[in-house]
Scaffold this active site. Structure first.
Site, mmCIF file in Angstrom:
data_model
loop_
_atom_site.group_PDB
_atom_site.id
_atom_site.type_symbol
_atom_site.label_atom_id
_atom_site.label_comp_id
_atom_site.label_asym_id
_atom_site.label_seq_id
_atom_site.Cartn_x
_atom_site.Cartn_y
_atom_site.Cartn_z
ATOM 1 N N LYS A 173 83.204 9.019 -54.788
ATOM 2 C CA LYS A 173 83.102 10.454 -54.506
ATOM 3 C C LYS A 173 83.689 10.804 -53.138
ATOM 4 O O LYS A 173 84.527 11.703 -53.024
ATOM 5 C CB LYS A 173 81.625 10.894 -54.540
ATOM 6 N N GLU A 199 75.306 12.851 -43.819
ATOM 7 C CA GLU A 199 76.416 11.912 -43.705
ATOM 8 C C GLU A 199 76.046 10.733 -42.809
ATOM 9 O O GLU A 199 75.253 10.863 -41.880
ATOM 10 C CB GLU A 199 77.636 12.615 -43.087
ATOM 11 N N ARG A 200 76.644 9.595 -43.099
ATOM 12 C CA ARG A 200 76.535 8.467 -42.174
ATOM 13 C C ARG A 200 77.359 8.776 -40.927
ATOM 14 O O ARG A 200 78.439 9.356 -41.012
ATOM 15 C CB ARG A 200 77.048 7.182 -42.823
#
Length: 474
Positions: A173, A199-200
């Site tokens: 993705k 998000e990382r």
């Protein structure tokens, strides 16, 4: 038409509306005020009695009684206890807007996190606002080309619409979203806005560096609510990004490309906030307000006479279960749904888009044209027939099929490989240069395969190429 009031200056309270904390449970703050009660969604500030700092932000989510409110902290709590002073700013959460945001990386409060100079003296708009009324919306169906063969042929995206990339963990993705950024942001005439929800930190830093290297950062705004931030901040970062997008659409009359990664993290943050607020969970543990929370975000993504917001959203699907309530609720808002298949990813068919379960409202002859529609329909039919024949092939072998079925399998396997594509964003790992393919070239290649031009060519000749002319029988 304006749904959101624009605020000048920012965080200084318009009046000293003071209260004190009467309860603390994790990120949940109960505060008592005398003389007035802060409105729902108002921004409160916890005050440090020693330094006088007001760095801790709390958003009001409910009224408990005539004097007490309950809110959720949007920043990490420092030293807070019963009796701590708290100030009502008198306004909702605000985010800065303006052309100065282009090329910058921000958090949900509009503070820069890219080590650049701070943004000061900017106009501000409330994070929460209503979507435009129906009489102000426009709906002129047009295709949004991406340069990705499988998407442009079978699930064309709508310009000014909402599209979703659905898949479990590790099926591609985020890679698809970054490839769309590479292919589309450079030719996007308006503003591009990337919203990272949950998000990382590593992904945010890599994306910022790649966009800067590609030379597209100066026309892009990046807003992040990272994994390590409180659930309240992750729940509101999508609304903050939309406020910025609405500013460009409504006030500067520009088209906006909004990329969101990941909508499931937004739902997950809402689930955490709901649990902290003491609400009873609904199906599979989701918040009882799941449909309302998603609609409040998705309905603001629309086109008006002043500009269009085109959105591409990645949606994580827990355990590859597409009947999960979060996925089901998201489907209802989209004009194109692109489902990623773990089996295709295992087979090395990237992008791992499932052509039989993905769909788009744009795939109609009056929109994409009769030739595109007919070729896409024939491709789908051929792949569906091959899917039905797989069990027979597994049990009896290819030799037991009729000549007609064998020709169908031959076409389908070559179509599957032709719809693979090397990506620019993965070139450093695969050693294969990325390709962007025009829709007309994709249609031409599929048409030639369906006409059996390549029936005696090895399948690998069509694997990971761009145009069909790049295929070689050797």
């Amino acid at each position: 038409m304006q749904n959101a009031q624009t605020f000048q200056n920012s965080r200084t309270p318009r009046a000293s509306r003071r209260g004190h904390v009467v309860g603390v449970r994790g990120s949940v703050i109960d505060a008592e005020f005398t003389g007035h009660l802060p409105d729902i969604n108002n921004e409160l500030r916890l005050e440090d009695e020693l330094s006088g700092d007001q760095d801790t932000v709390v958003e009001v989510l409910s009224h408990l009684d005539q004097k007490t409110v309950r809110g959720i902290a949007l920043t990490p709590l420092k030293v807070v206890f019963r009796g701590s002073p708290i100030v009502d700013t008198g306004h909702p959460l605000l985010v800065p807007v303006g052309n100065e945001l282009k090329g910058r990386m921000l958090n949900m409060f509009g503070n820069t996190i890219d080590r650049g100079p701070p943004l000061e003296g900017m106009r501000q708009r409330p994070v929460i606002s209503s979507p435009p009324a129906l009489q102000y919306r426009t709906s002129l169906p047009a295709v949004f080309p991406t340069g990705i063969k499988a998407i442009d042929l079978l699930t064309p995206l709508e310009r000014g619409g909402k599209s979703g990339l659905f898949g479990g963990a590790g099926v591609g993705k985020t890679v698809l979203v970054t490839e769309l950024i590479h292919n589309v942001v450079g030719i996007q005439t308006g503003v591009s806005l990337f919203c990272g929800i949950g998000e990382r930190c590593r992904e945010a830093e890599e994306l910022y560096r790649e966009m800067k290297k590609a030379g597209v950062l100066e026309n892009t705004v990046m807003v992040f609510g990272q994994m390590n931030e409180p659930p309240g901040a992750r729940f509101r970062v999508g609304h903050a990004a939309l406020t910025i997008a609405e500013y460009y659409r409504d006030e500067t009359h520009q088209d906006v490309l909004l990329l969101i990664d990941n909508v499931f993290r937004f739902v997950q943050a809402g689930m955490e906030v709901s649990g902290l607020m003491g609400e009873l969970p609904s199906r599979v543990g989701y918040q009882p307000t799941l449909a309302t929370d998603l609609a409040a975000l998705q309905e603001r993504i629309c086109s008006t006479s002043t500009g269009a917001i085109t959105s591409v959203q990645a949606v994580y699907v827990p355990a590859d279960d597409f009947t999960d309530p979060a996925a089901v609720q998201t489907f209802t808002h989209l004009s194109a749904s692109i489902k990623l298949s773990r089996q295709r990813a295992t087979d090395g068919l990237y992008p791992a888009i499932n052509p039989l379960t993905s769909n788009s409202e744009m795939l109609m002859p009056q929109i994409v044209g009769p030739r595109h529609y007919e070729v896409a329909k024939d491709v789908r039919r051929t792949l569906a027939q091959y899917e039905e024949l797989k069990d027979i092939i597994a049990m009896l072998g290819l030799e037991e099929l009729s000549q007609l079925d064998r020709m169908t399998v031959n076409r389908a396997r070559r179509l599957e490989r032709f719809l693979t594509q090397p990506f620019f964003t993965t070139g450093q790992f695969t050693g294969i240069a990325g390709k962007s393919v025009a829709v007309s070239d994709t249609i031409d290649g599929c048409e030639r395969i369906l006409n059996d031009e390549f029936h005696d060519w090895p399948e690998k000749a069509l694997y990971m190429i761009g145009k069909i002319n790049e295929a070689s029988p050797s």
